[in-house]
Design an enzyme around this catalytic site. Structure first.
Site, PDB file in Angstrom:
ATOM      1  N   GLU A  87       0.829  -1.207   0.000  1.00  0.00           N
ATOM      2  CA  GLU A  87       0.000   0.000   0.000  1.00  0.00           C
ATOM      3  C   GLU A  87       0.867   1.262   0.000  1.00  0.00           C
ATOM      4  O   GLU A  87       1.756   1.423   0.837  1.00  0.00           O
ATOM      5  CB  GLU A  87      -0.940   0.015   1.207  1.00  0.00           C
ATOM      6  N   LYS A 284      -7.639  -0.612  11.004  1.00  0.00           N
ATOM      7  CA  LYS A 284      -6.996  -1.086   9.781  1.00  0.00           C
ATOM      8  C   LYS A 284      -5.698  -0.321   9.566  1.00  0.00           C
ATOM      9  O   LYS A 284      -4.687  -0.888   9.150  1.00  0.00           O
ATOM     10  CB  LYS A 284      -7.936  -0.914   8.596  1.00  0.00           C
ATOM     11  N   ASP A 300       2.746 -14.913  11.666  1.00  0.00           N
ATOM     12  CA  ASP A 300       1.417 -15.162  11.122  1.00  0.00           C
ATOM     13  C   ASP A 300       0.547 -13.917  11.256  1.00  0.00           C
ATOM     14  O   ASP A 300      -0.033 -13.663  12.314  1.00  0.00           O
ATOM     15  CB  ASP A 300       0.775 -16.342  11.865  1.00  0.00           C
ATOM     16  N   HIS A 397      -1.409  10.262   0.381  1.00  0.00           N
ATOM     17  CA  HIS A 397      -1.597   8.919  -0.164  1.00  0.00           C
ATOM     18  C   HIS A 397      -1.503   8.921  -1.679  1.00  0.00           C
ATOM     19  O   HIS A 397      -0.824   8.079  -2.274  1.00  0.00           O
ATOM     20  CB  HIS A 397      -2.952   8.370   0.281  1.00  0.00           C
TER      21      HIS A 397
END
Length: 460
Positions: A87, A284, A300, A397
């Site tokens: 991202e 998130k 993991d 972004h």
């Protein structure tokens, strides 16, 4: 007529055989696709063999960007942290936050607890008090029967910490469980815990079946399953930062006063505590930082995410994992999160890049890695909320996303240079970049560039 897309014995085919079947049945240009997929194979056959054996039915490797977050100061130690994420702007944002806090005391972290949980789920038709009376013998038996599995872990200071009987028959008929807690030291411990649990389940069943004083039906105990839980609320780490509110002015963008920035930041965190829609996106963002380090170190990330989200809803409502407070002129920002990770065993010992990641971090213990991961998540969260309450998330972004758009449009090196200059102070969107590239391409060679482009070039 046989459907060519249905295959028998696929797992028994060679790697090349699997690849050949796949490209011939699912792609329009099989030879081209086969060459492309083979191009991602590791150059060293022995190392490729390691990758192939991580999973099943492997035909190639899927690459992800591997970046680093420098200047992350944690408890007065400066780290360069590996991050694997695709991202745009995540690593840049975390780096900016790390640099800001570097000269303001850095990040403070502490591991609160390190317990992990496993469960033996079983059906039994007797009464709780009967099992409770037998629990001292059951516990002793389990410790004895699993001693060959726990021996090495016990030498390192770990092993089984506790065994508790839970009666849940009011929720599901005849349902009981043994809930066991573990210390796994520097190992994530999944295989260790599951091996202990399965041996404990066998021992429990045999023990109850041998109790002749019990009625016949009570000697019948059915094991439903024995498995670790990825919910580890007692494997908890805290990361925090703080500074005088007046010092926030260097990081709040534009002309916004530091006091206003602090107030808006605190309000944004309060909103994420009370509104699930906002909390989901807020968390998130935290996991953008956390997952990137978890993946880079061979741990993991699915287990870490599942646990974190469950912890965020531990009081029955999904909430923010981080907190902010402005009090007595001091800005405080912190994060409490459960992280079950390891630095020995599994992929940490097999994946060549996971080994390099741990080397870069100074061969940390599991507790130290927990703290590094939590601090990275907090850094990422700080940068994201800062953007939200100041310039908006899209400015930074989309600037980082510009190269992705240019690659999608197959921009030439010259077009890339022109675009970087033109969009230096403009809002980036896919449509605006596409229109810009089309304008460049429609200008004949040797002709002056369109006026807006010439203006931006002169500015630079």
């Amino acid at each position: 007529m046989k459907n060519p897309k249905i295959v028998s014995g696929f797992s028994k085919k060679s790697k090349r055989g699997k690849l050949r079947w796949l490209v011939e049945n699912f792609f329009k240009h099989p030879e081209e696709v086969a060459r492309e997929l083979k191009s991602f194979w590791y150059g060293d056959p022995q190392k490729q063999k390691i990758f192939d054996e991580f999973s099943e039915n492997t035909i190639t490797n899927f690459y992800m960007p591997y970046g680093v977050l420098p200047n992350l100061k944690i408890n007065d130690e400066v780290y360069c942290v590996p991050m694997v994420i695709e991202e745009s702007s995540v690593v840049a944002a975390a780096s900016a936050a790390a640099k800001f806090w570097l000269n303001r005391g850095g990040f403070k972290t502490e591991v609160l607890t390190t317990k992990k949980v496993g469960q033996v789920h079983f059906d039994w038709k007797g009464k709780r008090k009967t099992l409770e009376a037998l629990m001292p013998k059951i516990k002793q038996l389990i410790h004895t029967e699993t001693s060959h599995i726990t021996a090495n872990m016990r030498k390192r200071g770990g092993g089984i910490l506790d065994i508790e009987l839970l009666d849940m028959s009011d929720l599901e008929p005849n349902y009981f469980q043994l809930q066991m807690t573990f210390e796994t030291c520097d190992s994530m411990g999944a295989n260790f815990i599951n091996s202990v649990l399965e041996e404990s389940a066998r021992s429990l069943k045999q023990f109850i079946g041998s109790q002749e004083q019990l009625p016949a039906e009570e000697r019948e105990l059915t094991i439903i399953m024995a498995i670790l839980s990825n919910y580890t609320p007692e494997c908890l780490v805290r990361a925090s930062v703080e500074c005088p509110i007046e010092e926030l002015g260097n990081f709040c963008d534009g002309d916004m006063p530091a006091e206003e920035f602090a107030r808006k930041f605190e309000k944004a965190l309060n909103i994420a505590r009370i509104d699930t829609y906002r909390a989901t996106t807020h968390n998130k963002g935290i996991f953008n930082g956390i997952d990137a380090v978890v993946i880079a170190t061979g741990n993991d990330f699915r287990a870490v995410e599942a646990c974190g989200h469950a912890y965020a809803a531990r009081d029955g409502k999904y909430r923010s994992l981080s907190f902010a407070e402005c009090k007595d002129g001091i800005f405080k920002f912190w994060l409490d999160i459960p992280l079950a990770v390891g630095t020995v065993g599994g992929l940490t010992a097999l994946h060549p890049m996971a080994k390099r990641s741990l080397e870069m971090l100074g061969q940390p213990s599991a507790e130290e890695l927990m703290q590094i991961i939590a601090a990275t998540g907090l850094a990422q969260n700080f940068a994201a909320v800062r953007s939200l309450v100041t310039t908006g998330i899209q400015k930074g972004h989309m600037k980082m996303h510009l190269m992705n758009i240019l690659n999608h449009l197959e921009a030439t090196e010259k077009e890339v240079k022109e675009a970087l200059v033109y969009f230096a102070d403009k809002l980036v969107s896919f449509s605006s970049v596409r229109e810009f590239i089309q304008l460049l391409r429609s200008t004949p060679e040797g002709m002056p560039l369109p006026l807006p482009i010439m203006i931006e070039r002169k500015k630079s």
